[in-house]
Design an enzyme around this catalytic site. Structure first.
Site, PDB file in Angstrom:
ATOM      1  N   LYS A 188     -42.367 -96.235  69.612  1.00  5.79           N
ATOM      2  CA  LYS A 188     -42.675 -95.193  70.584  1.00  5.79           C
ATOM      3  C   LYS A 188     -44.135 -94.785  70.412  1.00  5.79           C
ATOM      4  O   LYS A 188     -44.516 -94.181  69.413  1.00  5.79           O
ATOM      5  CB  LYS A 188     -41.785 -93.974  70.377  1.00  5.79           C
ATOM      6  CG  LYS A 188     -42.006 -92.886  71.428  1.00  5.79           C
ATOM      7  CD  LYS A 188     -42.229 -91.538  70.766  1.00  5.79           C
ATOM      8  CE  LYS A 188     -42.639 -90.473  71.733  1.00  5.79           C
ATOM      9  NZ  LYS A 188     -44.020 -90.587  72.219  1.00  5.79           N
ATOM     10  N   SER A 242     -48.027 -85.437  62.848  1.00  4.62           N
ATOM     11  CA  SER A 242     -48.122 -84.094  62.273  1.00  4.62           C
ATOM     12  C   SER A 242     -47.004 -83.807  61.280  1.00  4.62           C
ATOM     13  O   SER A 242     -45.915 -84.387  61.344  1.00  4.62           O
ATOM     14  CB  SER A 242     -48.069 -83.051  63.387  1.00  4.62           C
ATOM     15  OG  SER A 242     -46.753 -82.946  63.912  1.00  4.62           O
ATOM     16  N   THR A 245     -43.727 -82.428  62.997  1.00  4.19           N
ATOM     17  CA  THR A 245     -42.869 -83.470  63.563  1.00  4.19           C
ATOM     18  C   THR A 245     -42.216 -84.286  62.459  1.00  4.19           C
ATOM     19  O   THR A 245     -41.034 -84.645  62.553  1.00  4.19           O
ATOM     20  CB  THR A 245     -43.686 -84.388  64.483  1.00  4.19           C
ATOM     21  OG1 THR A 245     -44.234 -83.609  65.543  1.00  4.19           O
ATOM     22  CG2 THR A 245     -42.822 -85.487  65.065  1.00  4.19           C
ATOM     23  N   GLU A 264     -46.699 -90.595  57.323  1.00  5.85           N
ATOM     24  CA  GLU A 264     -48.118 -90.341  57.050  1.00  5.85           C
ATOM     25  C   GLU A 264     -48.508 -89.154  57.918  1.00  5.85           C
ATOM     26  O   GLU A 264     -48.531 -89.249  59.139  1.00  5.85           O
ATOM     27  CB  GLU A 264     -48.964 -91.576  57.376  1.00  5.85           C
ATOM     28  CG  GLU A 264     -50.372 -91.502  56.788  1.00  5.85           C
ATOM     29  CD  GLU A 264     -51.405 -90.963  57.758  1.00  5.85           C
ATOM     30  OE1 GLU A 264     -51.575 -89.718  57.804  1.00  5.85           O
ATOM     31  OE2 GLU A 264     -52.020 -91.765  58.467  1.00  5.85           O
ATOM     32  N   CYS A 299     -57.433 -89.788  60.657  1.00  8.16           N
ATOM     33  CA  CYS A 299     -56.590 -89.088  59.685  1.00  8.16           C
ATOM     34  C   CYS A 299     -57.295 -88.880  58.355  1.00  8.16           C
ATOM     35  O   CYS A 299     -57.070 -87.866  57.683  1.00  8.16           O
ATOM     36  CB  CYS A 299     -55.269 -89.827  59.492  1.00  8.16           C
ATOM     37  SG  CYS A 299     -55.447 -91.557  59.018  1.00  8.16           S
ATOM     38  N   GLU A 398     -55.443 -79.078  59.161  1.00  5.69           N
ATOM     39  CA  GLU A 398     -56.085 -80.217  59.807  1.00  5.69           C
ATOM     40  C   GLU A 398     -56.444 -79.851  61.239  1.00  5.69           C
ATOM     41  O   GLU A 398     -55.570 -79.548  62.045  1.00  5.69           O
ATOM     42  CB  GLU A 398     -55.153 -81.435  59.791  1.00  5.69           C
ATOM     43  CG  GLU A 398     -55.812 -82.680  60.344  1.00  5.69           C
ATOM     44  CD  GLU A 398     -54.916 -83.901  60.256  1.00  5.69           C
ATOM     45  OE1 GLU A 398     -55.415 -84.988  59.924  1.00  5.69           O
ATOM     46  OE2 GLU A 398     -53.705 -83.766  60.536  1.00  5.69           O
TER      47      GLU A 398
END
Length: 494
Positions: A188, A242, A245, A264, A299, A398
């Site tokens: 996805k 994130s 999530t 990650e 990231c 972040e």
């Protein structure tokens, strides 16, 4: 890079995009679509299929069938290798097409996108293709009356959810070792960066991937992503995105079949400059690229600059000069240093962090504003916020934009405390001429990768993963296979 070809590709119309399931393009089960808006100029490029739970179930069933009947898992590794190598070659042949398509979708500057997206994806697939027929089982050192065999078998169906900043690169980090191991996959993409992965799936089918082995389904995370996490037919789930999530995915996995989940979850990476750095001008230049390339949407971006107090003012001046020299603009112009912010919502989030820091009395050295608004696109000036404190939200969270904070430190111990003083631990950087200090810092920094006298830059041979709340498991390197292989012991009495 062929600028004439880029100009042609940027103006090509893009037909409505559909899911890629079981070797074919498929519309959403209810006919739903969602618009694709380019961050370059705000224009609508095309539409995506708005996936439903039924669509996700269909893709999962295709992957399940392709795994269980052995059309992929039952192939000799050398046969899988041949198909994966053909796929890598096709990606390289279509590299500029894929790069421009991705830039139109997510705004990464073309110079970075060309290398970091299709060429990186092709290299990753080739690396794991070459490795897949070199995975051996083991014979245990048992007593003479028994034979212990350790088999390495593919885990099964893998669900993969990938972000919008580098969909091909990060997507390949997931799909290549999984497919090389014999697994099948449902991927996805992010809602704001799906087009290049859909094209990648078509090229995989053209290269000889059997139907159902690699499926791409588009749509919203709370629907399609949740369906993957909740499914009892998905054996492993891999995710980059994130922390919020990631937690939801783990909860869904726990409520369903306890599938393994590898995450990650981003970083808030410190970049530490000691006064004895080999070259402070080079450190400023590389550190600026380490946060401002791709408009900070990386990231491992070195978003927290920690500078020894004796050089704080002079280094900040060098760093600010590099930020101001960055050319931000049209990401399809090869002369551009940094492209667009991915979306209006991400831009608003970035600016909100800076506004809050300014309101708290922090010093905005440069940037902190939206620019090029007349283009219709989403652009932000490279931003430096100095004299922040460790508990400031802009230091602890972040931002995922072109925003660097700067803090002074006096001692090595203080630098380590500041660097480790967030919940995230993905990457770090250290600039020093002292070899002993460099080794001490590598040992004590809580980060999955520590750069020394550079920032960024590594290849597929080394693992990528985080510590603390940056996640678990590793992409890249041969260690990535560990996520996609089960160990099975055969205990045989002789």
């Amino acid at each position: 890079m062929d600028e004439t070809k880029i100009a042609q590709l940027r103006n090509q119309s893009i037909p409505p995009a559909r899911h890629f399931i079981d070797g074919a393009q498929v519309s959403a089960s209810d006919g739903g679509t969602m618009p694709v808006t380019s961050p370059i100029d705000g224009a609508e490029l095309t539409t995506l299929a708005r996936g439903t739970h039924k669509d996700a179930d269909r893709a999962i069933a295709a992957a399940r069938g392709a795994f269980d009947d052995g059309r992929w898992s039952g192939l000799a590794p050398a046969a899988r290798k041949k198909i994966l190598l053909a796929w890598a070659s096709l990606i390289e042949a279509h590299a500029l097409e894929l790069a421009v398509l991705g830039v139109r979708d997510n705004g990464t500057e073309i110079g970075m996108a060309f290398k970091a997206e299709p060429l990186s994806a092709a290299g990753t697939i080739r690396f794991y293709a070459e490795a897949c027929d070199k995975i051996f089982g083991e014979i245990a050192p048992t007593s003479p009356g028994a034979l212990g065999l350790v088999h390495k078998q593919p885990v099964g169906v893998v669900g993969a959810i990938v972000p919008w900043n580098f969909p091909l690169m990060i997507g390949a980090w997931k799909l290549a070792p999984a497919l090389a191991a014999g697994c099948t996959m449902v991927m996805k993409p992010a809602e704001t960066a799906s087009l290049s992965l859909l094209r990648l799936a078509e090229l995989g089918h053209e290269a000889g991937l059997p139907a159902g082995v690699f499926n791409v389904i588009t749509g919203e995370g709370p629907v399609v992503g949740a369906a993957l996490a909740q499914s009892h037919d998905v054996d492993a789930l891999v995710f980059t995105g994130s922390g919020a999530t990631g937690r939801k995915l783990m909860e869904a996995a726990a409520r369903s079949n306890l599938k393994r989940v590898y995450l990650e979850l981003g970083g808030k990476s410190p970049n530490i400059v000691f006064a004895d750095a080999p070259d402070l001008n080079e450190a400023a230049k590389v550190s600026a690229a380490g946060i401002f390339r791709n408009s900070g949407q990386v990231c491992i971006a070195g978003s927290r600059l920690l500078v020894e107090r004796s050089i704080y003012d002079s280094f900040l001046e060098k760093f600010a000069a590099q930020a101001k020299a960055m050319r931000v603009g049209d990401p399809l112009d090869p002369a551009t240093h940094a492209g667009a912010i991915n979306s209006e919502s991400q831009l608003a989030r970035n600016l909100a962090f800076v506004d809050a820091a300014r309101a708290a009395g922090r010093r905005v050295v440069t940037g902190g504003t939206r620019i090029l608004e007349q283009t219709g696109g989403t652009y932000m000036a490279p931003t430096i916020v100095a004299d922040v404190t460790q508990d400031d939200p802009i230091v602890q969270n972040e931002v995922f934009g072109p925003v660097a904070t700067v803090q002074p430190f006096d001692t090595e111990a203080e630098a380590i405390a500041l660097a480790n003083g967030t919940t995230l631990g993905l990457a770090a950087g250290v600039w020093t001429r002292d070899l002993s200090r460099a080794h001490r810092m590598v040992a004590r920094l809580r980060a999955g990768v520590v750069h020394v006298n550079t920032y960024g830059g590594a290849d597929i041979t080394v693992p990528m993963g985080g510590m603390k709340q940056s996640g678990n498991g590793h992409d890249k390197s041969l260690h990535a296979f560990e996520k996609y292989l089960d160990l099975k012991t055969a205990w045989i009495k002789l």
